[in-house]
Design a protein around this motif. Structure first.
Motif, PDB file in Angstrom:
ATOM      1  N   HIS A 113      11.712  21.484 121.113  1.00 29.36           N
ATOM      2  CA  HIS A 113      10.368  20.993 121.429  1.00 29.36           C
ATOM      3  C   HIS A 113       9.339  22.114 121.433  1.00 29.36           C
ATOM      4  N   LYS A 114       9.816  23.379 121.481  1.00 28.04           N
ATOM      5  CA  LYS A 114       8.909  24.522 121.538  1.00 28.04           C
ATOM      6  C   LYS A 114       9.209  25.512 120.418  1.00 28.04           C
ATOM      7  N   ALA A 115       9.751  24.992 119.322  1.00 28.90           N
ATOM      8  CA  ALA A 115      10.027  25.809 118.142  1.00 28.90           C
ATOM      9  C   ALA A 115       9.410  25.123 116.932  1.00 28.90           C
ATOM     10  N   PHE A 116       8.841  25.910 116.032  1.00 34.20           N
ATOM     11  CA  PHE A 116       8.050  25.355 114.950  1.00 34.20           C
ATOM     12  C   PHE A 116       8.390  26.027 113.625  1.00 34.20           C
ATOM     13  N   GLY A 117       8.400  25.216 112.559  1.00 31.20           N
ATOM     14  CA  GLY A 117       8.705  25.729 111.238  1.00 31.20           C
ATOM     15  C   GLY A 117      10.148  25.487 110.857  1.00 31.20           C
ATOM     16  N   SER A 118      10.562  26.122 109.777  1.00 30.39           N
ATOM     17  CA  SER A 118      11.902  25.933 109.240  1.00 30.39           C
ATOM     18  C   SER A 118      12.897  26.881 109.899  1.00 30.39           C
ATOM     19  N   LYS A 119      14.039  26.319 110.320  1.00 35.61           N
ATOM     20  CA  LYS A 119      15.085  27.147 110.921  1.00 35.61           C
ATOM     21  C   LYS A 119      15.655  28.149 109.913  1.00 35.61           C
ATOM     22  N   SER A 120      15.490  27.862 108.635  1.00 33.65           N
ATOM     23  CA  SER A 120      16.014  28.762 107.608  1.00 33.65           C
ATOM     24  C   SER A 120      14.964  29.752 107.093  1.00 33.65           C
ATOM     25  N   ALA A 121      13.832  29.850 107.776  1.00 30.87           N
ATOM     26  CA  ALA A 121      12.779  30.791 107.377  1.00 30.87           C
ATOM     27  C   ALA A 121      13.327  32.218 107.398  1.00 30.87           C
ATOM     28  N   PRO A 122      12.858  33.080 106.506  1.00 31.28           N
ATOM     29  CA  PRO A 122      13.374  34.458 106.459  1.00 31.28           C
ATOM     30  C   PRO A 122      13.044  35.299 107.687  1.00 31.28           C
ATOM     31  N   VAL A 123      12.005  34.921 108.419  1.00 31.99           N
ATOM     32  CA  VAL A 123      11.629  35.638 109.640  1.00 31.99           C
ATOM     33  C   VAL A 123      11.576  34.653 110.801  1.00 31.99           C
ATOM     34  N   ALA A 124      12.171  35.034 111.918  1.00 31.14           N
ATOM     35  CA  ALA A 124      12.041  34.272 113.153  1.00 31.14           C
ATOM     36  C   ALA A 124      11.272  35.111 114.156  1.00 31.14           C
ATOM     37  N   ILE A 125      10.388  34.461 114.906  1.00 30.61           N
ATOM     38  CA  ILE A 125       9.578  35.158 115.910  1.00 30.61           C
ATOM     39  C   ILE A 125       9.741  34.453 117.249  1.00 30.61           C
ATOM     40  N   GLU A 126      10.066  35.229 118.271  1.00 29.15           N
ATOM     41  CA  GLU A 126      10.069  34.726 119.645  1.00 29.15           C
ATOM     42  C   GLU A 126       8.885  35.360 120.373  1.00 29.15           C
ATOM     43  N   VAL A 127       8.050  34.524 120.991  1.00 30.24           N
ATOM     44  CA  VAL A 127       6.909  35.026 121.746  1.00 30.24           C
ATOM     45  C   VAL A 127       7.134  34.740 123.229  1.00 30.24           C
ATOM     46  N   PHE A 128       7.271  35.786 124.022  1.00 31.79           N
ATOM     47  CA  PHE A 128       7.448  35.667 125.463  1.00 31.79           C
ATOM     48  C   PHE A 128       6.061  35.691 126.100  1.00 31.79           C
ATOM     49  N   SER A 129       5.716  34.590 126.769  1.00 29.73           N
ATOM     50  CA  SER A 129       4.323  34.380 127.145  1.00 29.73           C
ATOM     51  C   SER A 129       4.186  33.824 128.559  1.00 29.73           C
ATOM     52  N   ASP A 130       3.008  34.054 129.148  1.00 28.45           N
ATOM     53  CA  ASP A 130       2.647  33.604 130.489  1.00 28.45           C
ATOM     54  C   ASP A 130       1.275  32.951 130.366  1.00 28.45           C
ATOM     55  N   PHE A 131       1.155  31.686 130.751  1.00 30.41           N
ATOM     56  CA  PHE A 131      -0.099  30.959 130.566  1.00 30.41           C
ATOM     57  C   PHE A 131      -1.267  31.546 131.352  1.00 30.41           C
ATOM     58  N   GLN A 132      -0.997  32.327 132.399  1.00 30.09           N
ATOM     59  CA  GLN A 132      -2.074  32.905 133.195  1.00 30.09           C
ATOM     60  C   GLN A 132      -2.378  34.347 132.806  1.00 30.09           C
ATOM     61  N   CYS A 133      -1.690  34.863 131.820  1.00 29.18           N
ATOM     62  CA  CYS A 133      -1.880  36.245 131.373  1.00 29.18           C
ATOM     63  C   CYS A 133      -3.048  36.323 130.383  1.00 29.18           C
ATOM     64  N   PRO A 134      -4.081  37.114 130.667  1.00 29.61           N
ATOM     65  CA  PRO A 134      -5.219  37.213 129.753  1.00 29.61           C
ATOM     66  C   PRO A 134      -4.837  37.711 128.360  1.00 29.61           C
ATOM     67  N   ALA A 135      -3.902  38.663 128.282  1.00 26.27           N
ATOM     68  CA  ALA A 135      -3.491  39.173 126.979  1.00 26.27           C
ATOM     69  C   ALA A 135      -2.746  38.110 126.167  1.00 26.27           C
ATOM     70  N   CYS A 136      -2.037  37.212 126.856  1.00 18.79           N
ATOM     71  CA  CYS A 136      -1.357  36.111 126.156  1.00 18.79           C
ATOM     72  C   CYS A 136      -2.386  35.156 125.564  1.00 18.79           C
ATOM     73  N   LYS A 137      -3.454  34.911 126.296  1.00 19.13           N
ATOM     74  CA  LYS A 137      -4.535  34.085 125.766  1.00 19.13           C
ATOM     75  C   LYS A 137      -5.151  34.753 124.546  1.00 19.13           C
ATOM     76  N   THR A 138      -5.372  36.063 124.623  1.00 17.38           N
ATOM     77  CA  THR A 138      -5.938  36.797 123.490  1.00 17.38           C
ATOM     78  C   THR A 138      -5.062  36.640 122.257  1.00 17.38           C
ATOM     79  N   LEU A 139      -3.743  36.799 122.427  1.00 10.64           N
ATOM     80  CA  LEU A 139      -2.826  36.656 121.297  1.00 10.64           C
ATOM     81  C   LEU A 139      -2.889  35.245 120.728  1.00 10.64           C
ATOM     82  N   PHE A 140      -2.887  34.241 121.599  1.00  6.52           N
ATOM     83  CA  PHE A 140      -2.933  32.848 121.152  1.00  6.52           C
ATOM     84  C   PHE A 140      -4.209  32.569 120.370  1.00  6.52           C
ATOM     85  N   VAL A 141      -5.338  32.968 120.926  1.00  6.97           N
ATOM     86  CA  VAL A 141      -6.634  32.685 120.294  1.00  6.97           C
ATOM     87  C   VAL A 141      -6.788  33.459 118.990  1.00  6.97           C
ATOM     88  N   ALA A 142      -6.308  34.718 118.978  1.00  2.51           N
ATOM     89  CA  ALA A 142      -6.550  35.590 117.829  1.00  2.51           C
ATOM     90  C   ALA A 142      -5.638  35.297 116.644  1.00  2.51           C
TER      91      ALA A 142
END
Length: 244
Positions: free
Chosen positions: A71-100
């Protein structure tokens, strides 16, 4: 509360291709300029990570990444690159990453089958409402509304972190029937175990700040601590995808 970070390009933190033509791992110390904060250094969103933080190589395919919530994973499981983003909804830098980066990352890499993107919950104890927000985000994911609630929580971060009204913020983006399901899941007490699983996975990678982005490609792991611009992200992804 932490004021928003002064974002700048982290391009100088990304290693240039080696003489063999393969990209070098992003330094585990890489991070943007930290927000001005009155909190102790150990409690800030972007403390310096130790040099030993770089994890051992792990498989990059979806089957090799533990406890992926579909439910919280997006795209193809067979994609050549996988990215895990460790995030906190109240963290300002996490908001910056999301928006940017989020929209362009989805359009150019996730929807085109190049990247498999996994959201990981990593609420920090220094934030009064981040665990509550994480519960609502995970509950929304279970009813297929994670992207909607991720967006509304980040876009309204400054409001609900002042009032603590996470419930009202989420309710404004869902129908009454959807909100009833979310509230039932939040009150059910079953979500914390899944959140703890994400925390433990973060500890396996020596995550010590939010956001932390962990790239997997061709059996190698590349951690990056802190928010990054889309240009920085694109540069490194293109290096990974160009590997033969």
């Amino acid at each position: 509360m932490h004021p928003g970070p002064t974002a700048r390009s982290s391009t100088d933190r990304v290693s240039q291709p080696s003489s063999s033509g393969e990209p070098n791992p992003i330094s585990s110390n890489a991070r943007p300029v930290a927000a001005v904060s009155t909190a102790p250094a150990a409690a800030r969103e972007t403390p310096a990570a130790p040099e030993s933080a770089a994890p051992a190589p792990v498989p990059q395919d979806a089957a090799g990444i533990p406890d992926v919530d579909p439910h919280k994973a997006f795209g193809s499981k067979s994609a050549p690159v996988a990215i895990e983003v460790f995030s906190d909804f109240q963290c300002p830098a996490c908001k910056t990453l999301f928006v940017a980066t989020n929209r362009q990352l989805f359009e150019n890499y996730v929807s085109t089958g190049k990247v498999y993107l996994i959201h990981r919950d990593f609420p920090l104890p220094i934030h009064a409402y981040s665990t509550v927000a994480t519960r609502y985000g995970r509950a929304a994911a279970q009813i297929g509304k994670f992207e909607t609630i991720e967006q509304v929580l980040f876009q309204n971060q400054e409001k609900w972190e002042q009032t603590g009204d996470v419930d009202g913020t989420v309710a404004g983006a869902l129908s009454a029937a959807e909100m009833a399901k979310v509230r039932a899941l939040v009150k059910g007490g079953t979500l914390d175990a899944a959140i703890d699983k994400d925390r433990k996975i973060g500890q396996m990678y020596n995550v010590s700040q939010t956001p932390t982005t962990v790239f997997h490609c061709k059996g190698q792991t590349y951690p990056y601590g802190g928010a990054m611009t889309y240009d920085t992200l694109k540069q490194f992804l293109d290096q990974l995808l160009s590997q033969k």
